[in-house]
Design a protein around this motif. Structure first.
Motif, PDB file in Angstrom:
ATOM      1  N   ALA A  98       1.171   7.795  -7.532  1.00 36.59           N
ATOM      2  CA  ALA A  98       1.117   7.521  -6.093  1.00 36.59           C
ATOM      3  C   ALA A  98       2.508   7.234  -5.546  1.00 36.59           C
ATOM      4  CB  ALA A  98       0.196   6.338  -5.813  1.00 36.59           C
TER       5      ALA A  98
ATOM      6  N   PRO B 260       4.628  11.364  -2.991  1.00 38.03           N
ATOM      7  CA  PRO B 260       5.219  11.579  -1.662  1.00 38.03           C
ATOM      8  C   PRO B 260       6.701  11.942  -1.749  1.00 38.03           C
ATOM      9  CG  PRO B 260       4.752   9.232  -2.033  1.00 38.03           C
ATOM     10  CD  PRO B 260       4.097   9.999  -3.158  1.00 38.03           C
TER      11      PRO B 260
ATOM     12  N   TRP C 151      -1.767   3.384 -14.450  1.00 42.86           N
ATOM     13  CA  TRP C 151      -0.996   2.278 -13.912  1.00 42.86           C
ATOM     14  C   TRP C 151       0.125   1.854 -14.835  1.00 42.86           C
ATOM     15  CZ3 TRP C 151      -1.725   0.155  -9.081  1.00 42.86           C
ATOM     16  CH2 TRP C 151      -2.721   0.818  -8.347  1.00 42.86           C
TER      17      TRP C 151
ATOM     18  N   GLY D 133      -8.470   5.767  -9.696  1.00 37.66           N
ATOM     19  CA  GLY D 133      -7.979   4.976  -8.573  1.00 37.66           C
ATOM     20  C   GLY D 133      -6.654   5.461  -7.998  1.00 37.66           C
ATOM     21  N   VAL D 134      -6.201   6.646  -8.404  1.00 38.12           N
ATOM     22  CA  VAL D 134      -4.919   7.161  -7.901  1.00 38.12           C
ATOM     23  C   VAL D 134      -5.106   7.793  -6.526  1.00 38.12           C
ATOM     24  CG1 VAL D 134      -2.980   8.699  -8.372  1.00 38.12           C
ATOM     25  CG2 VAL D 134      -4.181   7.576 -10.271  1.00 38.12           C
TER      26      VAL D 134
ATOM     27  N   GLU E 101       0.861  -1.171   0.000  1.00 35.73           N
ATOM     28  CA  GLU E 101       0.000   0.000   0.000  1.00 35.73           C
ATOM     29  C   GLU E 101       0.901   1.226   0.000  1.00 35.73           C
ATOM     30  OE1 GLU E 101      -3.016  -0.638   3.119  1.00 35.73           O
ATOM     31  OE2 GLU E 101      -2.997   1.548   3.273  1.00 35.73           O
ATOM     32  N   GLY E 102       0.598   2.172  -0.872  1.00 33.26           N
ATOM     33  CA  GLY E 102       1.402   3.385  -0.922  1.00 33.26           C
ATOM     34  C   GLY E 102       0.595   4.604  -0.534  1.00 33.26           C
ATOM     35  N   PHE E 103       1.008   5.733  -1.061  1.00 38.33           N
ATOM     36  CA  PHE E 103       0.427   7.042  -0.785  1.00 38.33           C
ATOM     37  C   PHE E 103      -1.086   6.991  -0.915  1.00 38.33           C
ATOM     38  CE2 PHE E 103       0.434  11.787  -1.949  1.00 38.33           C
ATOM     39  CZ  PHE E 103       0.907  12.194  -0.716  1.00 38.33           C
ATOM     40  N   LEU E 104      -1.786   7.523   0.049  1.00 38.74           N
ATOM     41  CA  LEU E 104      -3.249   7.606   0.044  1.00 38.74           C
ATOM     42  C   LEU E 104      -3.904   6.236  -0.065  1.00 38.74           C
ATOM     43  CD1 LEU E 104      -3.639  10.790  -2.189  1.00 38.74           C
ATOM     44  CD2 LEU E 104      -3.505  10.651   0.297  1.00 38.74           C
ATOM     45  N   GLY E 105      -3.162   5.207   0.358  1.00 35.41           N
ATOM     46  CA  GLY E 105      -3.754   3.868   0.423  1.00 35.41           C
ATOM     47  C   GLY E 105      -3.803   3.102  -0.883  1.00 35.41           C
ATOM     48  N   VAL E 106      -3.172   3.610  -1.943  1.00 35.35           N
ATOM     49  CA  VAL E 106      -3.207   2.912  -3.235  1.00 35.35           C
ATOM     50  C   VAL E 106      -2.525   1.541  -3.122  1.00 35.35           C
ATOM     51  CG1 VAL E 106      -2.344   2.958  -5.610  1.00 35.35           C
ATOM     52  CG2 VAL E 106      -3.341   5.007  -4.596  1.00 35.35           C
ATOM     53  N   ARG E 107      -3.195   0.496  -3.673  1.00 35.67           N
ATOM     54  CA  ARG E 107      -2.666  -0.865  -3.634  1.00 35.67           C
ATOM     55  C   ARG E 107      -1.824  -1.181  -4.869  1.00 35.67           C
ATOM     56  NH1 ARG E 107      -5.134  -3.685   0.619  1.00 35.67           N
ATOM     57  NH2 ARG E 107      -5.768  -1.949   1.952  1.00 35.67           N
TER      58      ARG E 107
ATOM     59  N   ALA F  58      -5.586  10.734   5.797  1.00 32.24           N
ATOM     60  CA  ALA F  58      -4.747   9.628   5.316  1.00 32.24           C
ATOM     61  C   ALA F  58      -3.454   9.629   6.102  1.00 32.24           C
ATOM     62  CB  ALA F  58      -4.443   9.794   3.831  1.00 32.24           C
ATOM     63  N   PRO F  59      -2.871   8.445   6.352  1.00 37.31           N
ATOM     64  CA  PRO F  59      -1.572   8.390   7.000  1.00 37.31           C
ATOM     65  C   PRO F  59      -0.494   8.776   5.982  1.00 37.31           C
ATOM     66  CG  PRO F  59      -2.274   6.178   6.411  1.00 37.31           C
ATOM     67  CD  PRO F  59      -3.376   7.117   5.974  1.00 37.31           C
TER      68      PRO F  59
ATOM     69  N   GLN G 146       1.786   7.423   4.471  1.00 39.48           N
ATOM     70  CA  GLN G 146       2.425   6.285   3.817  1.00 39.48           C
ATOM     71  C   GLN G 146       3.099   6.688   2.518  1.00 39.48           C
ATOM     72  OE1 GLN G 146      -0.451   2.935   5.192  1.00 39.48           O
ATOM     73  NE2 GLN G 146      -0.351   3.072   2.982  1.00 39.48           N
ATOM     74  N   GLY G 147       4.267   6.155   2.281  1.00 41.61           N
ATOM     75  CA  GLY G 147       4.970   6.478   1.056  1.00 41.61           C
ATOM     76  C   GLY G 147       5.879   7.686   1.199  1.00 41.61           C
TER      77      GLY G 147
ATOM     78  N   PRO H 266      -8.283   8.384  -3.399  1.00 43.65           N
ATOM     79  CA  PRO H 266      -9.601   7.846  -3.038  1.00 43.65           C
ATOM     80  C   PRO H 266     -10.705   8.675  -3.713  1.00 43.65           C
ATOM     81  CG  PRO H 266      -8.207   8.054  -1.083  1.00 43.65           C
ATOM     82  CD  PRO H 266      -7.480   8.735  -2.213  1.00 43.65           C
TER      83      PRO H 266
END
Ligand SMILES: NC(=O)c1ccc[n+]([C@@H]2O[C@H](COP(=O)([O-])OP(=O)(O)OC[C@H]3O[C@@H](n4cnc5c(N)ncnc54)[C@H](O)[C@@H]3O)[C@@H](O)[C@H]2O)c1
Ligand SMILES: NC(=O)c1ccc[n+]([C@@H]2O[C@H](COP(=O)([O-])OP(=O)(O)OC[C@H]3O[C@@H](n4cnc5c(N)ncnc54)[C@H](O)[C@@H]3O)[C@@H](O)[C@H]2O)c1
Ligand SMILES: NC(=O)c1ccc[n+]([C@@H]2O[C@H](COP(=O)([O-])OP(=O)(O)OC[C@H]3O[C@@H](n4cnc5c(N)ncnc54)[C@H](O)[C@@H]3O)[C@@H](O)[C@H]2O)c1
Ligand SMILES: NC(=O)c1ccc[n+]([C@@H]2O[C@H](COP(=O)([O-])OP(=O)(O)OC[C@H]3O[C@@H](n4cnc5c(N)ncnc54)[C@H](O)[C@@H]3O)[C@@H](O)[C@H]2O)c1
Ligand code: NA
Ligand code: NA
Lengths: 383, 383, 383, 383
Positions: free
Chosen positions: D325, D329, D296, D76-77, C306-312, D31-32, D34-35, D79
């Motif tokens: 994504a 970050p 993607w 999907g990049v 999972e990366g930035f903003l929760g992207v899988r 959002a946390p 992440q990344g 939410p």
């Protein structure tokens, strides 16, 4: 044209919800019928149109269909805004869902005999209420463990004697098949569960003159296997090993995390390789529950084979699919085909539908293209 | 039974050497006929047995066949000790190899007209010397660039007028096909080169009543494509992109490192996807020469497709094959089938052999299983 | 320079034979020292040269080393003609192989106490016979099941009391470690077996002032894992699942077909992911025996993150390696490093050698680059 | 704490929009982080907090940022519901976007000299308006073709003479770097374009005492390469070929469909393998635009290597990532680090930031773990 009922066992599951939502979306012109085999120009117009399907079913959870559809929208299985646009159809189908049979559930059905009667009445009432020419019962409920054999499975009279005595001897899927046949409905076993495969139930289907098909919808890894295995066979390339790992989340994945249920699925998956090649082929197929994959599945297969002068070669593939999106249109295809076969007087197992299944009932080929040719010929006969 | 000659253009290449060595190994009982399509029980016994094939050909290198076979032994294409065991057969075939035609080579043939006569005489002399009922010429020489069109390609009279005038207008593969037809031989275009595809040569084949087949043996990535593409089509899954990267070493890889030759191969490889699907499909197929892979090829394909309600899914596969080991048995199959078709009076293109080719001459299906069904029906007719 | 003995438990296995053959080949100038970490210019010249290693060991099979090497030649693990060229070295090593200890084998050692004495004497006699400065014992025998804990494993006195009483309490690998320590030798546990990891044996190593290292050589899938996992960690990408399927043939594969032995290996393989990430990561690692793969292994790993903003996102890799060719040079590296550490007075576990192991004894990092930095620093200290 | 400006060239592109939206989401607790590399506990608290970043920039399209964010939500990049929740922040950033410089656009800037002045004024005004301690300019605009060398690139005086004469000699990315430096701002070249790499611009950065970093954010295939290549190197495994195919859609993919732009990216991607290994390694890296992949990317890499005694082995991986994504970050990380380096008086290229780039300016390692160690040491110095 006559309307046809689709009665889904597991009506609130992913496959059932996607099928119900998808039929509504296509009827409303919101989506093309992609993934529906019988919508291709290769199929005759005598099948009931998708708009002529009416949905109902049994389930043991109470989550409303609309909420399930919204969950599937967030998971990417159906377009996120679709549930809102087809809310009326979802609610209509939801109103036709009756409590399923929970084995051993005291406040529910007294015993299996009572349950069978009640389940059959639910289906018959649905048929009457909607003036349906025919209802096809499709099992898309959670996979069961393989059922141990019992003497009374061999003959209908013995089975009914045990049921009459208040004994609960049938696995749930077979109870549903029993109820469906008694109600004069065709039946599709879309799961690897036992369902209609007991000799006693074959007897009943013959008696009631109803057709059935199964087992275990072929939607992913096994579909690819059945396309690739014949390639090796026709080229006289000797397949030496075929190994696989299936990673899947979702409700189906959670069920298959149980080794007993998993073994039903694995048995089913192993049919293709065994069915296409004469010699035994090494290798295992693993199924892992990976919650993080949600409604998606990733499967990796690895094949080693021997060619001219013994040279060793290998093929591997990775399949990334959305199981419910692959299964749902086949549920619609099967309902249409079985309804039409019923109408045309066919009864007993329909091996001509082997194209749709990992483990075709009634025997027949495992090679995908041959199965498709047979399906088209069958559809021609039905027209 | 009558003996049949197999005259290989590129007789010292990997495919030719493997075919020659393999036929000897099978004849001597040193290897099973794995990889030979026509050795399966599905095929009639009226084809010439493998032991009835006699080998010869043209090439422009002088490396003796035994040495080539030893190189292939070290590379893992044939068992390392095989060349020693079949040395006599290799030497016999080697003695039947004549100098090929090098375009523009001054000390060689004066012009293409002279070359055609000389090449045809070589083949005819081989037929006489070995008392062969028939000879099938199989082109397994290096891939040529696509040939620019010329007005004289349209009619045999015009072509022969230009040749008589001393003009060198034909690509080498077409010169070989011309010589083969003139010598009354069937012809197989196993490469993506122009070969017999010119209208003038079709006219000549009709005149001489000889059959031919081609183009470009289907042995690896494209074989898998032709097994998988119909799976998507029959399931009404909409393929959106199909991309591929082929990594290969060997002589063929070295030839394809040249962009002009590569473009012949790429055009050929793109036929399957275009042939199976109605809608255009995005994506390119790359071919890279990777010397380190030796006689081995690794190909990766990536396919995206759309299912029910527009859900996007993907399939990828990696194929690791030994090209010569895959091609060689097909050369034997094709020689047997074309010889028999010739014997039975067939002439012109043989679309029934499309199963073997990336780009079937004479039209027809690209779906592998359908091609195989047609091949079996054809073999039945020939029996 | 002083010579160093390498005493291999499992001296006739694939890894041992490849190590013995490879050292001879490199010494004879027949192969470059590829795959040997300590031959890189990053390592000091104070390590014993490869030519200074003398080989011997224990095994329970009698197949001569030369025959094993020939089998490995046919399997592609060593060049096919190598065994002939180094026959004298193979025979010399073969002459130094003594019967291993078979648990419960009546005609063999009376009990474990007797066995330990006999095994230790074998090693000491080898050291004396060849005037070796030091011997390093390396366990490359078949993987054992995990050993159940026992109270006497906690203290050396208790353990020796039980052995003296004639009780067979140690798993074979620990018996070998006990014998090695008693004989004053350093020890490397290259397998996932228990070996020197019992507190009683740590006590003994301290008493005898000998160093040891382990566990389970990191050569394939786990090596790649330990290179990739830190990438995700440093980028703050949250790994959600890591699944794997290992397909392998060979003797090691046959051993791991037994679920008990397999569980030792799986425990070992799971260390890296658990060691690198703070959060628990879903997923299982499967190991399948596929005889057709011979001495080769194919492993597929699938990672979701999972990366930035929760992207899988997802990564998958396929590793195709020859396990013995990967392990053998590390056996040589470890023997050299442990011998030198012993010489420099180090004793107890050597966590600085964690770079070589799936499950580093003495603790430490699982990230490959960090392990390599630590290894280099350690080598510097040893110079 | 002081606020820091992030001035994005290409402010309405995918990367820029995702970075802007993501910073807002994290600030709002939606959002946390992440990344984000610099949010890990390994980094000092002296960096400006994410909430202290203010966004603006140049772009040549007019699509409002909110609309771009909604498109990225559908793809999907980000939410799908995020854009609504942070609409105010998006609108605020949108209000700070000024027209970029379109080379040769008549109604726009008169010539490059005028453009540079205008672009610099835009940035300076933003700094003043928001009372920012510092602004970091980050180029995330479309990749340019490699720029042909010119004599005036060698010295600042010559360059400025040409600009003063009204000549348009700079590639756009270098014009932006020129303007940034003149405005006293640090600069990050996140694309493979020329940007600040001209000697004349290095001179200017020294003069203005501003730091800069680049080139080409390392987010996918190349990231994995830089984690894996050192594994082979430290194990003394000799890599013989490294081939790759990148499939990507999106705006970046569309730009790279142009062979000129693609060649910038390919040059950049080839740095890692060349930088890690001493010997040349065969193989090419392909980049294909596949519209169907949307935002993607799927990349497949295939590596062959040689181990002990010359044994050949292979590794392949498939990476499936969302480029924006992964990149967004890092844009935030780089802005924070460059701002702090600027504050601490660093100027010129920052090779310590090589961890973030395919082609690190100022030289340095390509091995990922070594780059990370260097980054952490640098962050320590900055604290
Ligand atoms: N999706 C595919 O590609 C595919 C392919 C082949 C077979 N199948 C089979 O289809 C079935 C459904 O899959 P899914 O993904 O929808 O699973 P799911 O877990 O989402 O749905 C199963 C549903 O069955 C219901 N159920 C459980 N026990 C029941 C009972 N006794 N009576 C009535 N309802 C009951 C559950 O409440 C749930 O709503 C599974 O058995 C699966 O193995 C699916
Ligand atoms: N191996 C496969 O799977 C496969 C599949 C389809 C097509 N093909 C085609 O088969 C052909 C042969 O492949 P290969 O791997 O054996 O290649 P190769 O390079 O090993 O052999 C080609 C041979 O052709 C000879 N040659 C070149 N020009 C010639 C000429 N003008 N006249 C006569 N001989 C000539 C060369 O000297 C060489 O011996 C190639 O065109 C290849 O594209 C191979
Ligand atoms: N090859 C690798 O990459 C690798 C990596 C990590 C660990 N290992 C471990 O190394 C070990 C050896 O692997 P291999 O491929 O050589 O296996 P192998 O089966 O070829 O060899 C094992 C040898 O151990 C011998 N042996 C068995 N029990 C013994 C005993 N009690 N005493 C003495 N000898 C005994 C066997 O006779 C055989 O010769 C295995 O435990 C394996 O898990 C290998
Ligand atoms: N996403 C990644 O993982 C990644 C990694 C490394 C490098 N990059 C680079 O980052 C850049 C942006 O990628 P993206 O996916 O956001 O692309 P994109 O196409 O979505 O955005 C590029 C933006 O730049 C704008 N632009 C074009 N020319 C301009 C000019 N002269 N002045 C100002 N603006 C201009 C465009 O209008 C567009 O809004 C590309 O160069 C890409 O190669 C991206
Ligand atoms: Na079979
Ligand atoms: Na078409």
């Amino acid at each position: 044209m006559d309307k046809v009922g689709v009665w889904l066992i597991g009506a609130r599951g992913s496959v059932a919800t996607t099928a119900t939502a998808g039929a509504a979306a296509i009827k409303a012109g919101l989506a093309p019928p992609q993934g529906c085999v019988t919508e291709s120009p290769n199929f005759p117009a005598t099948l009931v149109p998708l708009a002529g399907l009416v949905f109902g079913g049994h389930d043991i959870t109470e989550t409303p269909l609309r909420k399930r559809a919204e969950q599937l929208g967030r998971a990417g299985v159906v377009p996120p805004h679709l549930p809102d646009l087809i809310a009326a159809d979802l609610d209509a189908a939801d109103a036709e869902i009756r409590p399923g049979h929970v084995p051993g559930d005291v406040p529910g059905d007294r015993d299996q005999a009572a349950a069978a009667a009640r389940l059959g009445d639910d289906i018959a009432a649905f048929r009457t209420r909607h003036h349906l020419a025919r209802v096809v019962v499709v099992n898309v409920s959670s996979t069961e463990p393989p059922a141990a054999d019992r003497p009374e499975f061999a003959r209908l009279a013995d089975l009914e004697e045990r049921l009459a005595a208040g004994d609960d001897v049938l696995p749930p899927s077979s109870l549903y098949a029993y109820a469906a046949f008694q109600a004069g409905c065709g039946y599709v076993e879309f799961t690897p569960s036992t369902g209609p495969t007991l000799p006693a139930l074959a007897e009943l289907a013959a008696l009631r003159q109803v057709p059935y098909a199964g087992r275990d919808g072929k939607t992913g890894e096994t579909l690819v296997k059945s396309a690739l295995a014949p390639m090796f066979a026709s080229r006289a390339l000797r397949v030496r090993s075929w190994s696989g790992l299936n990673l899947l989340g979702g409700g189906d994945g959670a069920t298959l995390a149980d080794p007993a249920a998993r073994s039903s699925k694995q048995l089913s998956k192993d049919q293709v390789v065994a069915g296409v090649f004469d010699e035994p082929v090494e290798g295992q197929t693993h199924i892992d529950f990976v919650a993080d994959l949600g409604e998606w599945k990733t499967a990796w297969d690895h094949v080693t084979f021997e060619g001219f002068l013994g040279v060793r070669m290998a093929l591997q593939f990775t399949w990334q699919g959305c199981d419910s999106a692959l299964a749902a249109p086949l549920v619609l295809d099967l309902a249409r085909l079985v309804a039409r076969a019923h109408e045309k007087g066919r009864h007993g197992p329909l091996p001509e539908l082997g194209y749709f299944f990992k483990n075709p009932l009634g025997g027949g080929e495992h090679a995908l293209a041959a199965q498709y040719a047979r399906l088209r010929a069958f559809a021609e006969e039905l027209s």
